[in-house]
Design a protein around this motif. Structure first.
Motif, short mmCIF file in Angstrom:
data_model
loop_
_atom_site.label_atom_id
_atom_site.label_comp_id
_atom_site.label_asym_id
_atom_site.label_seq_id
_atom_site.Cartn_x
_atom_site.Cartn_y
_atom_site.Cartn_z
N GLY A 1 -13.33 43.53 -8.84
CA GLY A 1 -13.77 44.45 -7.79
C GLY A 1 -12.92 44.28 -6.54
O GLY A 1 -11.71 44.26 -6.60
N LEU A 2 -13.59 44.12 -5.40
CA LEU A 2 -12.90 43.86 -4.14
C LEU A 2 -13.04 42.41 -3.72
O LEU A 2 -12.76 42.06 -2.57
N TYR A 3 -13.49 41.57 -4.63
CA TYR A 3 -13.67 40.16 -4.30
C TYR A 3 -12.32 39.49 -4.10
O TYR A 3 -11.36 39.75 -4.82
N ALA A 4 -12.25 38.62 -3.12
CA ALA A 4 -11.04 37.82 -2.88
C ALA A 4 -11.44 36.44 -2.39
O ALA A 4 -12.46 36.28 -1.70
N ALA A 5 -10.66 35.45 -2.74
CA ALA A 5 -10.88 34.08 -2.27
C ALA A 5 -9.60 33.58 -1.63
O ALA A 5 -8.50 33.91 -2.07
N ALA A 6 -9.75 32.78 -0.58
CA ALA A 6 -8.58 32.27 0.14
C ALA A 6 -8.86 30.85 0.63
O ALA A 6 -9.99 30.53 1.00
N PRO A 7 -7.84 29.99 0.65
CA PRO A 7 -8.02 28.67 1.27
C PRO A 7 -8.36 28.83 2.75
O PRO A 7 -7.88 29.76 3.42
N ARG A 8 -9.15 27.93 3.28
CA ARG A 8 -9.53 28.02 4.69
C ARG A 8 -8.36 27.72 5.61
O ARG A 8 -8.30 28.23 6.72
N ARG A 9 -7.44 26.89 5.13
CA ARG A 9 -6.27 26.56 5.94
C ARG A 9 -5.03 27.18 5.30
O ARG A 9 -4.66 26.83 4.19
N PRO A 10 -4.38 28.09 6.00
CA PRO A 10 -3.12 28.65 5.47
C PRO A 10 -2.00 27.63 5.54
O PRO A 10 -2.14 26.57 6.17
N ASN A 11 -0.88 27.94 4.93
CA ASN A 11 0.29 27.07 4.98
C ASN A 11 1.10 27.38 6.24
O ASN A 11 1.39 28.54 6.53
N GLY A 12 1.47 26.34 6.98
CA GLY A 12 2.25 26.51 8.19
C GLY A 12 2.17 25.27 9.05
O GLY A 12 1.51 24.28 8.69
N PRO A 13 2.84 25.27 10.20
CA PRO A 13 2.80 24.10 11.10
C PRO A 13 1.36 23.73 11.46
O PRO A 13 0.56 24.59 11.82
N ASP A 14 1.06 22.46 11.37
CA ASP A 14 -0.31 22.00 11.60
C ASP A 14 -0.81 22.35 12.99
O ASP A 14 -1.98 22.69 13.17
N ILE A 15 0.06 22.29 14.00
CA ILE A 15 -0.37 22.57 15.36
C ILE A 15 -0.83 24.03 15.51
O ILE A 15 -1.69 24.34 16.34
N ILE A 16 -0.29 24.93 14.68
CA ILE A 16 -0.72 26.32 14.70
C ILE A 16 -1.95 26.51 13.83
O ILE A 16 -2.94 27.13 14.24
N VAL A 17 -1.91 25.96 12.63
CA VAL A 17 -3.00 26.16 11.68
C VAL A 17 -4.31 25.55 12.18
O VAL A 17 -5.39 26.12 11.99
N SER A 18 -4.23 24.40 12.85
CA SER A 18 -5.45 23.75 13.31
C SER A 18 -6.19 24.58 14.36
O SER A 18 -7.41 24.52 14.47
N THR A 19 -5.45 25.36 15.13
CA THR A 19 -6.08 26.19 16.17
C THR A 19 -6.34 27.60 15.71
O THR A 19 -7.39 28.19 16.01
N TRP A 20 -5.41 28.17 14.96
CA TRP A 20 -5.45 29.59 14.65
C TRP A 20 -5.69 29.89 13.17
O TRP A 20 -5.61 31.06 12.76
N GLY A 21 -5.98 28.89 12.36
CA GLY A 21 -6.12 29.09 10.91
C GLY A 21 -7.12 30.16 10.54
O GLY A 21 -6.82 31.08 9.76
N ASP A 22 -8.34 30.08 11.08
CA ASP A 22 -9.38 31.05 10.73
C ASP A 22 -8.97 32.46 11.15
O ASP A 22 -9.17 33.43 10.40
N ALA A 23 -8.41 32.59 12.35
CA ALA A 23 -8.00 33.90 12.84
C ALA A 23 -6.87 34.49 12.00
O ALA A 23 -6.85 35.70 11.72
#
Length: 212
Positions: free
Chosen positions: A123-145
């Motif tokens: 269907g339209l179901y999708a799953a994603a990791p909560r933390r994307p891949n990228g510099p930790d200083i960016i992901v820790s603050t902006w991961g969810d967004a």
């Protein structure tokens, strides 16, 4: 879902019909009726996702801007929405988002969405990791967004293409009911929405939850 058609998506659908890869909508569709799947080749997916990315970034009218700056407290992140990239494989959509901040300079964030495939529809179901891949200083603050932004890009693409294919009997634009992804591209199944997702049958003055 917005009741309008993006011209870029409408042009894509019209081109598919001109090439006889997609039939024309000969009549308004009945509630719950599905339309023939629309296929987007992998080579076109990035171009069309960038249309959705512009809207997801908050730009609803033509603009020469190519980035938006997110601010949270003292933190700022520039997101280059016009350079969003897409890579496809069976059941997977990878979204690459170029960003930059003072601490890292230019960087790339990769988001992974597990969706349906022709062999395993979801269907339209999708799953994603909560933390994307990228510099930790960016992901820790902006991961969810960033995950939310990436999914909004995908959802904007599939809803925009479905809406461009036609309308139902009540004049509502069609909505996506399923996506299936392979390395060849993205297949979207448009559907005439059910009544509970469209106009209400309640009459003015109806009271909900009242007791005798």
């Amino acid at each position: 879902m917005a009741e309008h058609r993006r011209p870029e998506f409408a042009r894509f659908v019209e081109a598919e019909r001109h090439a006889q890869r997609l039939p024309a909508a000969t009549r308004p569709m009945a509630e719950g009726e599905v339309f023939k799947p629309v296929f987007i080749e992998a080579g076109r997916s990035t171009e069309l996702v960038r249309v959705a990315a512009r809207r997801a970034a908050g730009f609803f009218r033509p603009s020469k801007r190519n980035e938006v700056v997110w601010v949270e407290g003292e933190n700022e992140l520039a997101v280059m929405f016009t350079e969003v990239d897409v890579k496809l494989s069976t059941g997977l959509i990878r979204i690459g988002i170029p960003v930059r901040c003072d601490q890292t300079g230019p960087a790339s964030i990769e988001l992974l969405f597990a969706v349906g495939s022709p062999q395993q529809p979801a269907g339209l179901y999708a799953a994603a990791p909560r933390r994307p891949n990228g510099p930790d200083i960016i992901v820790s603050t902006w991961g969810d967004a960033l995950v939310a932004f990436g999914w909004q890009c995908v959802l904007g693409l599939v809803t925009g293409i479905a809406a461009a294919t036609g309308k139902d009997q009540r004049g509502n634009l069609l909505v996506p009911v399923e996506i299936a992804v392979t390395g060849r591209g993205i297949e979207i199944v448009p559907m005439a929405r059910h009544r509970f997702a469209g106009s209400s049958t309640l009459k003015s003055g109806t009271k909900l939850g009242s007791r005798a």
